[in-house]
Scaffold this active site. Structure first.
Site, mmCIF file in Angstrom:
data_model
loop_
_atom_site.group_PDB
_atom_site.id
_atom_site.type_symbol
_atom_site.label_atom_id
_atom_site.label_comp_id
_atom_site.label_asym_id
_atom_site.label_seq_id
_atom_site.Cartn_x
_atom_site.Cartn_y
_atom_site.Cartn_z
ATOM 1 N N LYS A 107 -11.231 -6.814 10.638
ATOM 2 C CA LYS A 107 -9.878 -6.920 11.187
ATOM 3 C C LYS A 107 -9.238 -8.205 10.720
ATOM 4 O O LYS A 107 -9.940 -9.197 10.480
ATOM 5 C CB LYS A 107 -9.930 -6.927 12.715
HETATM 6 N N1 GLU Z 1 -5.293 -0.795 12.903
HETATM 7 C C1 GLU Z 1 -5.793 0.513 13.154
HETATM 8 C C2 GLU Z 1 -6.962 0.473 14.132
HETATM 9 O O1 GLU Z 1 -7.059 -0.418 14.937
HETATM 10 C C3 GLU Z 1 -6.093 1.263 11.875
HETATM 11 C C4 GLU Z 1 -7.194 0.690 11.037
HETATM 12 C C5 GLU Z 1 -7.322 1.361 9.684
HETATM 13 O O2 GLU Z 1 -6.658 2.355 9.430
HETATM 14 O O3 GLU Z 1 -8.114 0.853 8.883
HETATM 15 O O4 GLU Z 1 -7.760 1.358 14.190
#
Ligand code: GLU
Length: 475
Positions: A107
């Protein structure tokens, strides 16, 4: 918002993880290896803007590399910090394992209020941040693949993808370095709606089993169920819209930054959404009551509460007043570990974040595969499928000569003749993923007496898969 007696977001995720691993037969060493965040990179960079150098702080955290690339969004918000990014990266590991998206968890975040900067400035900031990350392989098609999260969307992903491509001019797979891109820049149909669509599919799957429905003190179908949605951003809007327009749910309240709207007969979601887009909030929206202290609507009597904004909104300060029979965690971490306990004790069923909001990363997975295969889904087979269906329709029409008065209905013909395009295939893949993941969770939930809720079940399934992968390939 959080009470001081509450753990941080990362600690909250750790508590949930520990509750699950306590029920598993893993060596203490392996438990610890899976729990910890592998690495967090902090970058401080300057951009010359408005006549001076502005310094920004950003993060990219990698939680687990048992599968690569690692995957997870990049968030733009003033509240971004290392603890939060690490908690979110850990959730990504478990989320990907649960829905069998072949990624480790990661993240990112940038401390910025995107509303303070104009588009051109945001592009410079984003490109510089992407440069810093790409330089260290923290944006890379086979190492680390970011996506949108709070405060970012298609536009930011397009800038990041282009920045990576400029730095890696001979990489034929450059487009697969980020997902959530616009369709004309290597994106996939259905990615924008994906997380909200996943919330809808999760609820549809839950409501297929009368036993599960009664465990949440409800009966009947989704139709007519009273829903409260907190946050009408990309996730909340699509979930609310699909549930009200397609499943007949009544969205009785929408909670936004400046207050909440309440209508016991159900709000017109596309209308409310338009109003927010043009007025910046829900205040003065005609045709529904306005509640100044929006957060109190989290405590409104309803069937299904969908927190779709920030972490920690349901915490020890309000959990005992939350009346919803069921909570669907469309956001990451909206219920703190303490609140989770309070709600469980009163029989509230929680569909946990690592399952409920996994639609986003699932369709990101499809987009990544599309980018690596360099072809749109459905391009090879669509017309061939239509031609074969045409043969059946012709045969059926011949039958109408034999059975007088009978012929295939026009509606059947139209539906049956249409071969699946990319959007239909993406939705079908997402629906299948959400059904399968729910069943794997449900099996553990009902199959083991020591598993009290869906969250622990989800963690058990996910951790077991991560542990398996470490066992087979080594650390
Ligand atoms: N930000 C989104 C999540 O928390 C999508 C992550 C992604 O598609 O890699 O799942």
């Amino acid at each position: 918002m959080l009470q001081s007696s509450e753990p941080s977001f990362r600690e909250s995720v750790d508590i949930m993880f520990n509750r699950a691993v306590a029920l598993m037969d893993l060596t203490p060493g392996l438990k610890e290896k899976i729990r910890v965040c592998n690495a967090t990179y902090t970058v401080r960079f300057g951009v010359r803007l408005r006549g001076q150098i502005q310094t920004f702080v950003g993060y990219r955290s990698v939680h687990s590399e048992h599968m690569e690339p690692v995957k997870g969004g990049i968030r733009y918000a003033m509240s971004v910090n290392q603890d939060e990014v690490e908690a979110l990266a850990a959730l990504m590991t478990y989320k990907c394992a649960l829905v069998q998206a072949p990624f480790g968890g990661s993240k990112g975040g940038l401390c910025i209020d995107p509303r303070q900067w104009d588009e051109h400035e945001l592009e410079q900031i984003t490109r510089r941040f992407a440069f810093e990350l790409a330089k260290r392989d923290l944006i890379h098609p086979s190492q680390n693949v970011p996506a949108p999260d709070m405060g970012t969307g298609q536009r930011e992903m397009a800038w990041m993808a282009d920045q990576y491509a400029r730095m890696n001019t001979t990489d034929i797979n450059a487009k697969a370095c980020v997902t959530g891109k616009p369709l004309n820049a290597g994106g996939i149909a259905g990615r924008v709606e994906a997380t909200g669509r996943g919330v809808q599919y999760a609820l549809q799957e839950f409501f297929r089993d009368p036993h599960d429905i009664s465990s949440a003190q409800m009966s009947g179908a989704l139709e007519g169920k009273r829903v409260v949605v907190q946050g009408l951003g990309n996730v909340g809007y699509h979930a609310a819209n699909f549930l009200s327009e397609e499943d007949g749910c009544k969205v009785i309240s929408v909670i936004e930054r400046d207050g909440a709207l309440y209508d016991p007969d159900g709000l017109d979601i596309p209308n409310v959404h338009d109003w927010i887009q043009s007025h910046g909030g829900v205040k003065d929206y005609p045709g529904a009551a306005f509640v100044e202290d929006g957060a109190t609507m989290l405590e409104q009597d309803c069937d299904i509460l969908i927190p779709a904004a920030m972490e920690g909104v349901i915490n020890l300060s309000n959990a005992d007043r939350v009346k919803a029979k069921m909570i669907v965690e469309a956001a990451n971490g909206p219920v703190t570990a303490g609140a989770d306990e309070v709600l469980r004790a009163r029989g509230c069923v929680i569909i946990p974040d690592l399952y409920a909001n996994a639609g986003g990363v699932t369709v990101s997975y499809f987009e990544w595969v599309k980018n690596l295969s360099h072809i749109r889904f459905g391009r090879m087979q669509r017309r061939q499928e239509e031609a074969r269906h045409q043969l059946i329709i012709e045969e059926l029409e011949r039958l109408s000569d034999v059975v007088p008065g009978w012929s295939p209905s026009a509606d059947f013909k139209a539906k049956y003749l249409r071969g699946a395009g990319e959007l239909e295939l993406v939705r079908s893949g997402l629906d299948d993923t959400m059904r399968q993941a729910f069943q794997s969770m449900r099996e553990v939930w009902h199959g083991r007496e020591d598993v009290p809720d869906l969250r622990i079940a989800a963690y058990l399934v996910a951790i077991e898969r991560v542990a398996d992968s470490y066992r087979t390939k080594g650390l």
